[in-house]
Scaffold this motif. Structure first.
Motif, PDB file in Angstrom:
ATOM      1  N   PHE A   8       0.871  -1.190   0.000  1.00  0.00           N
ATOM      2  CA  PHE A   8       0.000   0.000   0.000  1.00  0.00           C
ATOM      3  C   PHE A   8       0.898   1.227   0.000  1.00  0.00           C
ATOM      4  CE2 PHE A   8      -1.711   3.379   2.781  1.00  0.00           C
ATOM      5  CZ  PHE A   8      -2.863   3.719   2.092  1.00  0.00           C
ATOM      6  N   ARG A   9       0.608   2.200  -0.873  1.00  0.00           N
ATOM      7  CA  ARG A   9       1.368   3.455  -0.918  1.00  0.00           C
ATOM      8  C   ARG A   9       0.386   4.628  -0.921  1.00  0.00           C
ATOM      9  NH1 ARG A   9       3.985   0.041  -4.514  1.00  0.00           N
ATOM     10  NH2 ARG A   9       6.226  -0.297  -4.151  1.00  0.00           N
ATOM     11  N   HIS A  10       0.806   5.710  -0.276  1.00  0.00           N
ATOM     12  CA  HIS A  10      -0.074   6.885  -0.198  1.00  0.00           C
ATOM     13  C   HIS A  10       0.762   8.105   0.138  1.00  0.00           C
ATOM     14  CE1 HIS A  10      -3.554   9.374   0.854  1.00  0.00           C
ATOM     15  NE2 HIS A  10      -4.310   8.427   0.286  1.00  0.00           N
ATOM     16  N   ALA A  11       0.274   9.271  -0.261  1.00  0.00           N
ATOM     17  CA  ALA A  11       0.926  10.522   0.141  1.00  0.00           C
ATOM     18  C   ALA A  11       0.886  10.641   1.662  1.00  0.00           C
ATOM     19  CB  ALA A  11       0.223  11.718  -0.502  1.00  0.00           C
ATOM     20  N   ALA A  12       1.921  11.246   2.221  1.00  0.00           N
ATOM     21  CA  ALA A  12       2.041  11.356   3.684  1.00  0.00           C
ATOM     22  C   ALA A  12       1.128  12.447   4.214  1.00  0.00           C
ATOM     23  CB  ALA A  12       3.495  11.628   4.067  1.00  0.00           C
ATOM     24  N   GLU A  13      -0.150  12.156   4.240  1.00  0.00           N
ATOM     25  CA  GLU A  13      -1.172  13.097   4.727  1.00  0.00           C
ATOM     26  C   GLU A  13      -2.245  12.306   5.454  1.00  0.00           C
ATOM     27  OE1 GLU A  13      -4.373  13.462   3.154  1.00  0.00           O
ATOM     28  OE2 GLU A  13      -4.123  12.527   1.195  1.00  0.00           O
ATOM     29  N   PRO A  14      -3.137  12.959   6.196  1.00  0.00           N
ATOM     30  CA  PRO A  14      -4.048  12.254   7.097  1.00  0.00           C
ATOM     31  C   PRO A  14      -4.879  11.144   6.464  1.00  0.00           C
ATOM     32  CG  PRO A  14      -4.062  14.588   7.610  1.00  0.00           C
ATOM     33  CD  PRO A  14      -3.230  14.434   6.364  1.00  0.00           C
ATOM     34  N   ARG A  15      -5.235  11.276   5.190  1.00  0.00           N
ATOM     35  CA  ARG A  15      -6.071  10.242   4.578  1.00  0.00           C
ATOM     36  C   ARG A  15      -5.351   8.906   4.441  1.00  0.00           C
ATOM     37  NH1 ARG A  15      -8.717  12.468  -0.821  1.00  0.00           N
ATOM     38  NH2 ARG A  15      -6.515  12.830  -1.278  1.00  0.00           N
ATOM     39  N   ALA A  16      -4.039   8.916   4.568  1.00  0.00           N
ATOM     40  CA  ALA A  16      -3.283   7.656   4.464  1.00  0.00           C
ATOM     41  C   ALA A  16      -3.651   6.691   5.592  1.00  0.00           C
ATOM     42  CB  ALA A  16      -1.785   7.952   4.498  1.00  0.00           C
ATOM     43  N   VAL A  17      -4.041   7.231   6.732  1.00  0.00           N
ATOM     44  CA  VAL A  17      -4.308   6.373   7.896  1.00  0.00           C
ATOM     45  C   VAL A  17      -5.579   5.535   7.711  1.00  0.00           C
ATOM     46  CG1 VAL A  17      -4.706   6.324  10.377  1.00  0.00           C
ATOM     47  CG2 VAL A  17      -3.021   7.916   9.408  1.00  0.00           C
ATOM     48  N   PRO A  18      -6.755   6.132   7.457  1.00  0.00           N
ATOM     49  CA  PRO A  18      -7.945   5.280   7.277  1.00  0.00           C
ATOM     50  C   PRO A  18      -7.856   4.394   6.034  1.00  0.00           C
ATOM     51  CG  PRO A  18      -8.464   7.569   6.776  1.00  0.00           C
ATOM     52  CD  PRO A  18      -7.118   7.566   7.411  1.00  0.00           C
ATOM     53  N   ARG A  19      -7.195   4.880   4.987  1.00  0.00           N
ATOM     54  CA  ARG A  19      -7.058   4.060   3.794  1.00  0.00           C
ATOM     55  C   ARG A  19      -6.100   2.896   4.031  1.00  0.00           C
ATOM     56  NH1 ARG A  19      -7.044   8.641  -1.088  1.00  0.00           N
ATOM     57  NH2 ARG A  19      -9.209   9.321  -0.740  1.00  0.00           N
ATOM     58  N   GLY A  20      -5.067   3.129   4.808  1.00  0.00           N
ATOM     59  CA  GLY A  20      -4.166   2.037   5.162  1.00  0.00           C
ATOM     60  C   GLY A  20      -4.840   1.008   6.046  1.00  0.00           C
ATOM     61  N   ARG A  21      -5.687   1.474   6.919  1.00  0.00           N
ATOM     62  CA  ARG A  21      -6.443   0.556   7.781  1.00  0.00           C
ATOM     63  C   ARG A  21      -7.377  -0.312   6.942  1.00  0.00           C
ATOM     64  NH1 ARG A  21      -7.671   4.121  11.410  1.00  0.00           N
ATOM     65  NH2 ARG A  21      -9.639   4.759  10.470  1.00  0.00           N
ATOM     66  N   GLN A  22      -8.018   0.291   5.945  1.00  0.00           N
ATOM     67  CA  GLN A  22      -8.902  -0.472   5.073  1.00  0.00           C
ATOM     68  C   GLN A  22      -8.111  -1.451   4.211  1.00  0.00           C
ATOM     69  OE1 GLN A  22     -12.355  -0.311   5.113  1.00  0.00           O
ATOM     70  NE2 GLN A  22     -12.041  -2.165   3.899  1.00  0.00           N
TER      71      GLN A  22
END
Length: 205
Positions: A8-22
């Motif tokens: 899983f990869r994402h920009a280092a911003e708050p939305r990374a947390v719930p999306r990583g959890r999912q």
């Protein structure tokens, strides 16, 4: 299942947390490990929160251009025959330290919580840059569902009492079936008839 990996990869911003959890929940469902979801998703959430705080921004509303300029964070789930590993990578080479959070502090609780949820955790600098924080959990078998036993009704106890005697039917040739009284009933009727006849005889005398 041994050696399977999800990234899983994402920009280092708050939305990374719930999306990583999912992402973690989806991986566990694909592997048939939903029963480990609570601990694994919480660990992924805490490690990603730390990664975003160390390298990105906590700003909630970002423009597309702002998001494009942010560094990436990444998560990886790996499962073997005995363990499940949660790894989170970010671009900072500063290794995290375990510290005791203040009673009213809102941060600093991530690693203590991870410590409680996993078998062990550690961190190392990555050869390509940045660092990796990982947590290892023993692979838990899914709970066994015991089928509900089909309870059969208890057998009906045979009654030892003799059923009430019923008149039996006999058929005479050329006629309708007639009722033949029970022998005991006939005896009682004969005695009653004898008493009545005896009274009649006495009256006539």
């Amino acid at each position: 299942m041994d050696g399977m990996t999800y990234w899983f990869r994402h920009a280092a911003e708050p939305r990374a947390v719930p999306r990583g959890r999912q992402f973690a929940a989806n991986a566990l469902r694909d592997w048939g490990l939903e029963h480990m979801s609570e601990a694994v998703t919480l660990i992924a959430s805490e490690l990603l929160t730390n990664a975003v705080a160390a390298t990105g921004t906590t700003k909630a509303e970002l423009s597309y251009r702002e998001r494009e300029t942010l560094p990436l964070v990444a998560a990886r789930l790996r499962v073997s025959s005995r363990t499940l590993m949660v790894e989170v990578w970010d671009t900072s080479r500063t290794l995290p330290r375990m510290r005791t959070p203040e009673t009213d502090a809102e941060d600093g609780r991530g690693l203590p919580l991870v410590t409680l949820l996993c078998e062990r955790w550690d961190t190392e600098r990555h050869p390509s840059g940045g660092k990796v924080v990982y947590a290892v959990l023993p692979l838990a078998l899914p709970p066994v569902r015991v089928a509900e036993a089909q309870v059969e009704p208890p057998p009906v106890a045979a009654s030892r009492e003799e059923p009430e005697r019923l008149p039996t039917r006999v058929r005479k040739a050329g006629g309708e079936p007639k009722v033949r009284p029970d022998a005991a009933l006939l005896t009682r009727l004969e005695r009653l008839l004898e008493r009545k006849l005896g009274r009649l005889v006495a009256i006539g005398a």
